[in-house]
Design a protein around this motif. Sequence first.
Motif, PDB file in Angstrom:
ATOM      1  N   ILE A  11       0.837  -1.206   0.000  1.00 37.33           N
ATOM      2  CA  ILE A  11       0.000   0.000   0.000  1.00 37.33           C
ATOM      3  C   ILE A  11       0.869   1.252   0.000  1.00 37.33           C
ATOM      4  O   ILE A  11       0.608   2.229  -0.730  1.00 37.33           O
ATOM      5  CB  ILE A  11      -0.947  -0.013   1.215  1.00 37.33           C
ATOM      6  CG1 ILE A  11      -2.035  -1.081   1.023  1.00 37.33           C
ATOM      7  CG2 ILE A  11      -1.583   1.359   1.420  1.00 37.33           C
ATOM      8  CD1 ILE A  11      -2.948  -1.248   2.226  1.00 37.33           C
ATOM      9  N   LYS A  12       1.918   1.243   0.826  1.00 32.13           N
ATOM     10  CA  LYS A  12       2.829   2.394   0.869  1.00 32.13           C
ATOM     11  C   LYS A  12       3.504   2.609  -0.488  1.00 32.13           C
ATOM     12  O   LYS A  12       3.641   3.749  -0.959  1.00 32.13           O
ATOM     13  CB  LYS A  12       3.880   2.175   1.951  1.00 32.13           C
ATOM     14  CG  LYS A  12       4.849   3.338   2.122  1.00 32.13           C
ATOM     15  CD  LYS A  12       5.842   3.068   3.236  1.00 32.13           C
ATOM     16  CE  LYS A  12       6.781   4.268   3.428  1.00 32.13           C
ATOM     17  NZ  LYS A  12       7.534   4.592   2.204  1.00 32.13           N
ATOM     18  N   ASN A  15       1.019   4.073  -2.939  1.00 29.35           N
ATOM     19  CA  ASN A  15       0.776   5.488  -2.613  1.00 29.35           C
ATOM     20  C   ASN A  15       1.906   6.375  -3.138  1.00 29.35           C
ATOM     21  O   ASN A  15       1.658   7.467  -3.667  1.00 29.35           O
ATOM     22  CB  ASN A  15       0.644   5.659  -1.097  1.00 29.35           C
ATOM     23  CG  ASN A  15      -0.788   5.502  -0.621  1.00 29.35           C
ATOM     24  OD1 ASN A  15      -1.702   6.035  -1.237  1.00 29.35           O
ATOM     25  ND2 ASN A  15      -0.984   4.764   0.466  1.00 29.35           N
ATOM     26  N   ASP A  16       3.138   5.919  -3.002  1.00 28.61           N
ATOM     27  CA  ASP A  16       4.285   6.684  -3.510  1.00 28.61           C
ATOM     28  C   ASP A  16       4.222   6.809  -5.036  1.00 28.61           C
ATOM     29  O   ASP A  16       4.481   7.887  -5.590  1.00 28.61           O
ATOM     30  CB  ASP A  16       5.589   6.012  -3.091  1.00 28.61           C
ATOM     31  CG  ASP A  16       5.818   6.077  -1.593  1.00 28.61           C
ATOM     32  OD1 ASP A  16       5.193   6.941  -0.947  1.00 28.61           O
ATOM     33  OD2 ASP A  16       6.611   5.261  -1.077  1.00 28.61           O
ATOM     34  N   MET A  18       1.543   6.625  -6.887  1.00 30.35           N
ATOM     35  CA  MET A  18       0.396   7.464  -7.237  1.00 30.35           C
ATOM     36  C   MET A  18       0.740   8.948  -7.107  1.00 30.35           C
ATOM     37  O   MET A  18       0.279   9.775  -7.901  1.00 30.35           O
ATOM     38  CB  MET A  18      -0.789   7.113  -6.344  1.00 30.35           C
ATOM     39  CG  MET A  18      -2.095   7.777  -6.779  1.00 30.35           C
ATOM     40  SD  MET A  18      -3.537   7.094  -5.926  1.00 30.35           S
ATOM     41  CE  MET A  18      -3.156   7.613  -4.243  1.00 30.35           C
ATOM     42  N   LYS A  19       1.561   9.287  -6.112  1.00 29.24           N
ATOM     43  CA  LYS A  19       2.001  10.683  -5.982  1.00 29.24           C
ATOM     44  C   LYS A  19       2.823  11.107  -7.204  1.00 29.24           C
ATOM     45  O   LYS A  19       2.690  12.227  -7.697  1.00 29.24           O
ATOM     46  CB  LYS A  19       2.819  10.856  -4.703  1.00 29.24           C
ATOM     47  CG  LYS A  19       2.012  10.724  -3.427  1.00 29.24           C
ATOM     48  CD  LYS A  19       2.905  10.844  -2.204  1.00 29.24           C
ATOM     49  CE  LYS A  19       2.119  10.650  -0.914  1.00 29.24           C
ATOM     50  NZ  LYS A  19       2.990  10.717   0.286  1.00 29.24           N
ATOM     51  N   THR A 260      -3.046   6.584 -12.324  1.00 33.69           N
ATOM     52  CA  THR A 260      -3.546   7.022 -11.017  1.00 33.69           C
ATOM     53  C   THR A 260      -4.860   6.330 -10.671  1.00 33.69           C
ATOM     54  O   THR A 260      -5.074   5.906  -9.532  1.00 33.69           O
ATOM     55  CB  THR A 260      -3.737   8.553 -11.018  1.00 33.69           C
ATOM     56  OG1 THR A 260      -2.501   9.191 -11.342  1.00 33.69           O
ATOM     57  CG2 THR A 260      -4.211   9.036  -9.654  1.00 33.69           C
ATOM     58  N   ALA A 263      -4.120   2.839  -9.719  1.00 32.40           N
ATOM     59  CA  ALA A 263      -3.526   2.798  -8.380  1.00 32.40           C
ATOM     60  C   ALA A 263      -4.600   2.933  -7.302  1.00 32.40           C
ATOM     61  O   ALA A 263      -4.556   2.240  -6.270  1.00 32.40           O
ATOM     62  CB  ALA A 263      -2.494   3.913  -8.235  1.00 32.40           C
ATOM     63  N   LYS A 264      -5.573   3.794  -7.524  1.00 29.27           N
ATOM     64  CA  LYS A 264      -6.666   3.951  -6.557  1.00 29.27           C
ATOM     65  C   LYS A 264      -7.471   2.664  -6.431  1.00 29.27           C
ATOM     66  O   LYS A 264      -7.859   2.264  -5.315  1.00 29.27           O
ATOM     67  CB  LYS A 264      -7.568   5.114  -6.976  1.00 29.27           C
ATOM     68  CG  LYS A 264      -6.928   6.481  -6.832  1.00 29.27           C
ATOM     69  CD  LYS A 264      -7.873   7.570  -7.291  1.00 29.27           C
ATOM     70  CE  LYS A 264      -7.232   8.950  -7.135  1.00 29.27           C
ATOM     71  NZ  LYS A 264      -8.140  10.034  -7.624  1.00 29.27           N
ATOM     72  N   LEU A 267      -5.433   0.253  -4.427  1.00 28.18           N
ATOM     73  CA  LEU A 267      -5.442   0.614  -3.010  1.00 28.18           C
ATOM     74  C   LEU A 267      -6.746   0.186  -2.332  1.00 28.18           C
ATOM     75  O   LEU A 267      -6.734  -0.282  -1.188  1.00 28.18           O
ATOM     76  CB  LEU A 267      -5.246   2.124  -2.855  1.00 28.18           C
ATOM     77  CG  LEU A 267      -3.833   2.668  -3.095  1.00 28.18           C
ATOM     78  CD1 LEU A 267      -3.831   4.185  -3.033  1.00 28.18           C
ATOM     79  CD2 LEU A 267      -2.857   2.089  -2.076  1.00 28.18           C
ATOM     80  N   SER A 271      -6.820  -2.435   0.616  1.00 30.03           N
ATOM     81  CA  SER A 271      -7.404  -2.036   1.904  1.00 30.03           C
ATOM     82  C   SER A 271      -8.382  -3.095   2.404  1.00 30.03           C
ATOM     83  O   SER A 271      -8.413  -3.416   3.609  1.00 30.03           O
ATOM     84  CB  SER A 271      -8.120  -0.691   1.769  1.00 30.03           C
ATOM     85  OG  SER A 271      -7.203   0.328   1.462  1.00 30.03           O
TER      86      SER A 271
END
Length: 295
Positions: A11-12, A15-16, A18-19, A260, A263-264, A267, A271
């Motif tokens: 997940i981390k 998130n990286d 996706m940024k 993106t 990636a969402k 995630l 989750s």
Amino acid sequence: MSNMREIRDRIKSINDIMKITNAMYLISSSKLKKAKKDLAATQPYFDKLLYAMRSILSRAPEDIDMRYFDRRKHIAPENRKVGYIVITADKGMCGSYNHNVIKLTEQKMEASAHASLFVMGQVGRMYFQRRARAGEMDVDAEFIYTTQNPTLYRSRRIAEQMLKLFEEGKLDDVYIIYTDMVSSIAFEPKILQLLPLDAAHFVRTEGEITRHHVAEFFPNPNLVMEHLTPNFMKGLIYSAMVDSFCSEQQARMSAMDSATTSAKDMLQSLSLQYNRARQAAITQEITEIVAGAGL
């Protein structure tokens, strides 16, 4: 717990990523706005230049210097020396943008017995130079131009180089392969002939030009054409460069937006997996406590 730790790490990591994709989307959006603004600012100049070319050709005397319009019909098609200016990107991460341009170029190269490549953009240059080292095609190694932030100076240098090669007889036909931005969501590779120029492209109907009984050229028609033709070539190349740059940024925006979104979705799925693993761990701990109390 090991499974939960792996899910947290993944997940981390997502998130990286996706940024990064979101930042690249915003950067491409900013570059696209600037490129469109630059194109809109220069468009009136090139429209007037095209009108001037039409006006001169419609009034020009028969002895005007037309060497840039010479189609060299005495040269057989299989013996013609053809040059292709190819515009690709300096970077990847833009979907099929580079692939489409390279594919169209390879198709045209197969149909030409004497073809030379003049490649702009690091992606296309590296690809075609690898094939050139294998002896598959002729690529000008000294033609090194970036496609980032198109400028009139860069397009003028390229136009002067192509005109010189055409005048010296080293090239009989010159084409430019670029990406045309059809709409805000659609773009496609396109090929445009630069040399020799075709008078039919300037004067198509009588109604296009307001004719006058007398037309004067100062100092003379040949010098006027000598000045306008390189500027017109510069305009064509600059337009193709800006169009390709806009298409590249639009393609990268679409690719990063899709990345993106993916990636969402990942995630959200991770989750759910993490919550299930966490719930399973809690349930197992409670079961162990209850079993221990029962003993």
